[in-house]
Scaffold this active site. Structure first.
Site, PDB file in Angstrom:
ATOM      1  N   GLU A 110       0.729  -0.622  15.819  1.00 44.74           N
ATOM      2  CA  GLU A 110       0.029   0.683  15.650  1.00 44.74           C
ATOM      3  C   GLU A 110      -0.901   1.250  16.933  1.00 44.74           C
ATOM      4  O   GLU A 110      -0.994   2.431  17.177  1.00 44.74           O
ATOM      5  CB  GLU A 110      -0.869   0.650  14.136  1.00 44.74           C
ATOM      6  N   ASN A 121      -3.627 -10.345   5.973  1.00 48.37           N
ATOM      7  CA  ASN A 121      -4.541  -9.950   5.057  1.00 48.37           C
ATOM      8  C   ASN A 121      -4.475 -10.795   3.633  1.00 48.37           C
ATOM      9  O   ASN A 121      -5.281 -10.739   2.874  1.00 48.37           O
ATOM     10  CB  ASN A 121      -4.155  -8.421   4.697  1.00 48.37           C
ATOM     11  N   CYS A 157       0.869  -1.196  -0.071  1.00 45.70           N
ATOM     12  CA  CYS A 157      -0.103  -0.074  -0.052  1.00 45.70           C
ATOM     13  C   CYS A 157       1.140   1.290   0.069  1.00 45.70           C
ATOM     14  O   CYS A 157       2.131   1.121   0.103  1.00 45.70           O
ATOM     15  CB  CYS A 157      -0.820  -0.066   1.313  1.00 45.70           C
ATOM     16  N   SER A 182       2.207  -6.984   1.966  1.00 42.74           N
ATOM     17  CA  SER A 182       3.673  -6.947   2.480  1.00 42.74           C
ATOM     18  C   SER A 182       4.522  -7.774   0.974  1.00 42.74           C
ATOM     19  O   SER A 182       5.461  -8.246   1.286  1.00 42.74           O
ATOM     20  CB  SER A 182       4.085  -7.453   3.547  1.00 42.74           C
ATOM     21  N   SER A 221       0.701 -13.968   6.444  1.00 41.14           N
ATOM     22  CA  SER A 221       0.226 -12.733   6.461  1.00 41.14           C
ATOM     23  C   SER A 221      -1.310 -12.755   6.306  1.00 41.14           C
ATOM     24  O   SER A 221      -1.886 -13.542   5.347  1.00 41.14           O
ATOM     25  CB  SER A 221       0.650 -12.212   5.144  1.00 41.14           C
ATOM     26  N   HIS A 270       3.641   1.934  10.858  1.00 39.91           N
ATOM     27  CA  HIS A 270       2.933   1.700  11.996  1.00 39.91           C
ATOM     28  C   HIS A 270       2.765   2.963  12.968  1.00 39.91           C
ATOM     29  O   HIS A 270       1.779   3.116  13.907  1.00 39.91           O
ATOM     30  CB  HIS A 270       3.101   0.721  12.884  1.00 39.91           C
ATOM     31  N   THR A 300      -6.212   1.567  11.659  1.00 39.34           N
ATOM     32  CA  THR A 300      -6.517   1.863  10.187  1.00 39.34           C
ATOM     33  C   THR A 300      -7.032   0.757   9.450  1.00 39.34           C
ATOM     34  O   THR A 300      -7.594   0.768   8.516  1.00 39.34           O
ATOM     35  CB  THR A 300      -5.087   2.535   9.580  1.00 39.34           C
TER      36      THR A 300
HETATM   37  S1  SF4 Z   1      -2.782   3.455   6.951  1.00 39.30           S
HETATM   38 FE1  SF4 Z   1      -1.580   1.490   6.864  1.00 39.30          FE
HETATM   39  S2  SF4 Z   1      -2.725   0.200   5.134  1.00 39.30           S
HETATM   40 FE2  SF4 Z   1      -3.345   2.446   4.964  1.00 39.30          FE
HETATM   41  S3  SF4 Z   1      -1.896   3.410   3.550  1.00 39.30           S
HETATM   42 FE3  SF4 Z   1      -0.886   3.436   5.787  1.00 39.30          FE
HETATM   43  S4  SF4 Z   1       0.386   1.829   5.916  1.00 39.30           S
HETATM   44 FE4  SF4 Z   1      -1.039   1.404   4.203  1.00 39.30          FE
END
Ligand code: SF4
EC number: 1.17.7.4
Length: 281
Positions: A128, A224, A12, A266, A222, A76, A166
């Protein structure tokens, strides 16, 4: 044979930005480089960085042992306290906390200073969330389950500010907020869920519907990627979960009309490209 590669496959925005920044720092050379926690949940990348001289530190105690070098804060994010320790140790700091996470830190810092009780919807053990907690100067509660939301109680007159990890599931967030809202507290809700995960899943679902076989690339552990695999498998029975090209029986898939490819958050681009190239030979 046609190949459909998901636009959202792989890193991402926040993870890409963080990983690129570490490699940039490696290129520059010079002082020792540390990341506070692994920069990404991908063994290949972390090992590659280790070979290039980047060490992972995991705790505040380890941080306090350092007196020179550069510390990189990953996407994070970390608590306010960790920034202070880095400064006190006289270390150089590169902060690649994702801007979406930084936004939560600012909300929590501001609203807790105003006296609000901070409620974080998320997993208490996730780094996070640990970081977010560390920006609150007052009462803070983490809620992940319906049971926790049901039993949550604060004294009358106390104001609440609710934010989210998030990557939390959006529907569950709404349901938990509904439970809290019914309690009659004065409540400010800020939905801080990042839509990167949702977009990736929606695109994977769409592609899996349109192809004859689907390849999902990502680490074994992972979560996800596992979720992506489940989504694709529901739509396309011929779905394969692989970590690298070595896990794929390409011959078997060469006779298929159209193949779809997606990858977890990832999974490095290099691995995705290697798989994609198999159909372009
Ligand atoms: S909040 Fe997390 S999932 Fe969303 S863009 Fe940022 S790092 Fe990636």
């Amino acid at each position: 044979m046609k190949v459909k590669l998901a636009k959202t496959a792989g890193f991402c925005f926040g993870v890409k930005r963080a990983v690129d920044r570490v490699y940039e720092e490696v290129e520059k050379g010079g002082s020792p480089i540390y990341t506070f926690g692994p920069i990404i949940h991908n063994e290949e990348v972390v090992e590659d960085l280790e070979r290039k001289g980047v060490s992972v530190i995991h705790t505040e105690e380890e941080l306090k042992q350092l007196n020179k070098g550069t510390v990189i804060i990953r996407s994070h994010g970390v608590s306010k306290h960790i920034y202070q320790v880095i400064e006190k140790q006289g270390l150089k700091m590169i902060d690649v906390t994702c801007p979406f996470v930084l936004k939560i830190h600012r909300i929590v810092e501001r609203e807790s200073a105003l006296g609000k009780h901070i409620v974080i919807i998320g997993n208490d053990k996730h780094p996070e969330v640990e970081g977010i907690k560390g920006w609150s100067s007052g009462k803070t509660t983490v809620i992940e389950s319906f049971q926790e939301a049901e039993s949550f109680q604060v004294p009358k007159g106390e104001e609440l500010c609710v934010v989210s990890q998030t990557t939390f599931n959006n529907n569950k967030f709404q349901d938990l907020v509904e439970i809290l809202s019914k309690k009659g507290y004065d409540i400010l809700v800020v939905n801080t869920i990042c839509n990167a995960t949702e977009e990736r899943q929606a695109e994977a679902r769409q592609i899996a519907r349109e192809v004859d076989a689907m390849v999902v690339i990502g680490g074994r552990h992972s979560s996800n990627t596992q979720k992506l695999y489940e989504i694709c498998k529901k739509e396309c029975n011929d779905t394969y979960y692989i970590q690298t090209l070595n896990d794929l029986d390409v011959q078997k898939l060469l006779s298929v009309g159209c193949v779809g490819i997606t990858a977890g958050a990832s999974t490095p681009k290099k691995i995705i490209e290697e798989v994609q190239k198999e159909w372009q030979k």
